[in-house]
Design a protein around this motif. Structure first.
Motif, PDB file in Angstrom:
ATOM      1  N   ASN A  25       0.842  -1.127  -0.037  1.00 18.69           N
ATOM      2  CA  ASN A  25      -0.050   0.182  -0.130  1.00 18.69           C
ATOM      3  C   ASN A  25       0.773   1.349   0.002  1.00 18.69           C
ATOM      4  N   PHE A  26       0.485   2.193  -0.873  1.00 16.98           N
ATOM      5  CA  PHE A  26       1.323   3.346  -1.095  1.00 16.98           C
ATOM      6  C   PHE A  26       0.218   4.635  -0.412  1.00 16.98           C
ATOM      7  N   MET A  27       0.342   5.144   0.768  1.00 14.97           N
ATOM      8  CA  MET A  27      -0.770   5.873   1.303  1.00 14.97           C
ATOM      9  C   MET A  27       0.040   7.121   1.605  1.00 14.97           C
ATOM     10  N   PRO A  28       0.203   8.197   0.726  1.00 10.06           N
ATOM     11  CA  PRO A  28       0.758   9.655   1.233  1.00 10.06           C
ATOM     12  C   PRO A  28      -0.523  10.150   2.035  1.00 10.06           C
ATOM     13  N   LYS A  29       0.045  10.819   3.183  1.00 13.50           N
ATOM     14  CA  LYS A  29      -0.692  11.567   3.877  1.00 13.50           C
ATOM     15  C   LYS A  29      -0.575  13.006   3.655  1.00 13.50           C
ATOM     16  N   ALA A  30      -1.627  13.904   3.399  1.00 19.69           N
ATOM     17  CA  ALA A  30      -1.517  15.204   3.379  1.00 19.69           C
ATOM     18  C   ALA A  30      -1.430  15.889   4.517  1.00 19.69           C
ATOM     19  N   VAL A  31      -0.506  16.903   4.534  1.00 22.76           N
ATOM     20  CA  VAL A  31      -0.108  17.764   5.469  1.00 22.76           C
ATOM     21  C   VAL A  31      -1.144  18.924   5.814  1.00 22.76           C
ATOM     22  N   LEU A  32      -2.213  18.758   6.441  1.00 23.74           N
ATOM     23  CA  LEU A  32      -3.205  19.843   6.338  1.00 23.74           C
ATOM     24  C   LEU A  32      -2.967  21.169   7.158  1.00 23.74           C
ATOM     25  N   SER A  33      -3.161  22.302   6.716  1.00 23.79           N
ATOM     26  CA  SER A  33      -2.969  23.567   7.382  1.00 23.79           C
ATOM     27  C   SER A  33      -3.900  24.000   8.096  1.00 23.79           C
ATOM     28  N   ASN A  34      -3.838  24.871   9.197  1.00 18.85           N
ATOM     29  CA  ASN A  34      -5.140  25.212   9.958  1.00 18.85           C
ATOM     30  C   ASN A  34      -5.555  26.472   9.657  1.00 18.85           C
ATOM     31  N   SER A  35      -4.763  27.062   9.018  1.00 14.36           N
ATOM     32  CA  SER A  35      -5.492  28.354   8.373  1.00 14.36           C
ATOM     33  C   SER A  35      -4.896  28.407   6.828  1.00 14.36           C
ATOM     34  N   ASP A  36      -5.871  29.422   6.335  1.00 11.07           N
ATOM     35  CA  ASP A  36      -5.624  29.687   4.793  1.00 11.07           C
ATOM     36  C   ASP A  36      -4.558  30.807   4.568  1.00 11.07           C
ATOM     37  N   ILE A  37      -3.696  30.550   3.695  1.00  5.30           N
ATOM     38  CA  ILE A  37      -2.741  31.633   3.438  1.00  5.30           C
ATOM     39  C   ILE A  37      -3.124  32.480   2.465  1.00  5.30           C
ATOM     40  N   VAL A  38      -4.403  32.105   1.495  1.00  6.22           N
ATOM     41  CA  VAL A  38      -4.984  32.819   0.609  1.00  6.22           C
ATOM     42  C   VAL A  38      -6.316  32.696   0.481  1.00  6.22           C
ATOM     43  N   GLN A  39      -7.187  33.409  -0.149  1.00  6.96           N
ATOM     44  CA  GLN A  39      -8.871  33.236  -0.223  1.00  6.96           C
ATOM     45  C   GLN A  39      -8.949  32.836  -1.641  1.00  6.96           C
ATOM     46  N   ASP A  40      -9.405  31.513  -1.855  1.00  4.56           N
ATOM     47  CA  ASP A  40      -9.796  30.947  -3.218  1.00  4.56           C
ATOM     48  C   ASP A  40      -8.897  31.462  -4.291  1.00  4.56           C
ATOM     49  N   ALA A  41      -7.651  31.341  -4.227  1.00  4.53           N
ATOM     50  CA  ALA A  41      -6.737  31.392  -5.422  1.00  4.53           C
ATOM     51  C   ALA A  41      -6.858  30.251  -5.987  1.00  4.53           C
ATOM     52  N   ALA A  42      -7.120  30.317  -7.461  1.00  2.00           N
ATOM     53  CA  ALA A  42      -7.262  29.078  -8.447  1.00  2.00           C
ATOM     54  C   ALA A  42      -5.878  28.749  -9.114  1.00  2.00           C
ATOM     55  N   LYS A  72      -0.043  -1.295  -4.903  1.00  2.00           N
ATOM     56  CA  LYS A  72      -1.479  -1.333  -4.887  1.00  2.00           C
ATOM     57  C   LYS A  72      -2.153  -0.193  -5.553  1.00  2.00           C
ATOM     58  N   GLN A  73      -1.757   1.130  -5.388  1.00  2.00           N
ATOM     59  CA  GLN A  73      -2.211   2.285  -5.758  1.00  2.00           C
ATOM     60  C   GLN A  73      -1.448   3.000  -6.932  1.00  2.00           C
ATOM     61  N   ASN A  74      -1.808   3.791  -7.598  1.00  2.00           N
ATOM     62  CA  ASN A  74      -1.247   4.563  -8.629  1.00  2.00           C
ATOM     63  C   ASN A  74      -0.445   5.781  -7.897  1.00  2.00           C
ATOM     64  N   VAL A  75       0.909   5.605  -7.872  1.00  2.00           N
ATOM     65  CA  VAL A  75       1.868   6.644  -7.078  1.00  2.00           C
ATOM     66  C   VAL A  75       1.659   8.020  -7.786  1.00  2.00           C
ATOM     67  N   ARG A  76       1.486   8.173  -9.059  1.00  2.00           N
ATOM     68  CA  ARG A  76       1.428   9.529  -9.499  1.00  2.00           C
ATOM     69  C   ARG A  76      -0.128  10.221  -8.931  1.00  2.00           C
ATOM     70  N   ILE A  77      -1.161   9.326  -8.757  1.00  2.00           N
ATOM     71  CA  ILE A  77      -2.206  10.072  -8.848  1.00  2.00           C
ATOM     72  C   ILE A  77      -2.536  10.101  -6.866  1.00  2.00           C
TER      73      ILE A  77
END
Length: 189
Positions: A25-42, A72-77
């Motif tokens: 299993n290849f399961m990268p875990k995202a490091v989630l931020s507690n606060s936004d550094i931008v507002q809705d920048a696309a 088992k998982q696609n590495v790139r995705i």
């Protein structure tokens, strides 16, 4: 005709019972931020797998037998999805046609395992290149994570999986903490 059906059925059952190639299993875990550094920048996120082979581990048992192990998982995705979650937690929004883009190149994701009956040594390495591009220019950064681990007896697939996931998570942590990348995206996106 009955004999032919019986022989074909036996051949099919034998093929089904043949050993399957092992996967981890290849399961990268995202490091989630507690606060936004931008507002809705696309931005538009794309990724490429630049590795020459698709396996994530090479196991050398020392008897002229090197066995590749695939994910088992696609590495790139998996990496793209983890980075997308990270950027979203910072206030960015993914879209399909933004003039701002982030491209992720998976250059390496491999655990090399050398083991004997008595001990094992694992060397893990993950290399990602991230390019943030806007009409005003681009920033290219390379992130590398490595790990070395030794243990008694042969390395299990669970241990190999743990090393690989630890290394990709170190790289994702480095991306998350990169002030230069954050500032570039914050100012230009």
């Amino acid at each position: 005709m009955r004999k032919l059906v019986l022989v074909a059925s036996m051949a099919l059952l034998a093929a089904c019972s043949a050993p399957q190639q092992e996967q981890i299993n290849f399961m990268p875990k995202a490091v989630l931020s507690n606060s936004d550094i931008v507002q809705d920048a696309a931005f538009t996120l794309t990724s490429k797998d630049m590795r020459s082979a698709q396996y994530v581990a090479l196991v050398d048992s020392g008897r002229s037998n090197i066995e590749p192990i695939h994910s088992k998982q696609n590495v790139r995705i998996s990496i793209e999805n983890a980075l997308l979650d990270q950027f979203k937690s910072q206030g960015f929004r993914s879209t399909v046609n933004s003039e701002n883009s982030v491209e992720v190149e998976v250059q390496e994701a491999l655990v090399s395992v050398k083991h004997s009956v008595m001990e094992n040594q694992m060397d893990g390495k993950v290399v990602l290149q991230i390019t943030a591009e806007t009409p005003q220019g681009k920033l290219v950064k390379t992130y590398t994570g490595t790990a070395k681990r030794t243990g008694a007896l042969s390395a299990s697939n669970e241990e190999i999986e743990e090393v690989l996931n630890d290394v990709i998570n170190l790289v994702l942590q480095e991306v998350s903490n990169d002030r230069e990348l954050q500032n570039y995206m914050q100012e230009r996106f």
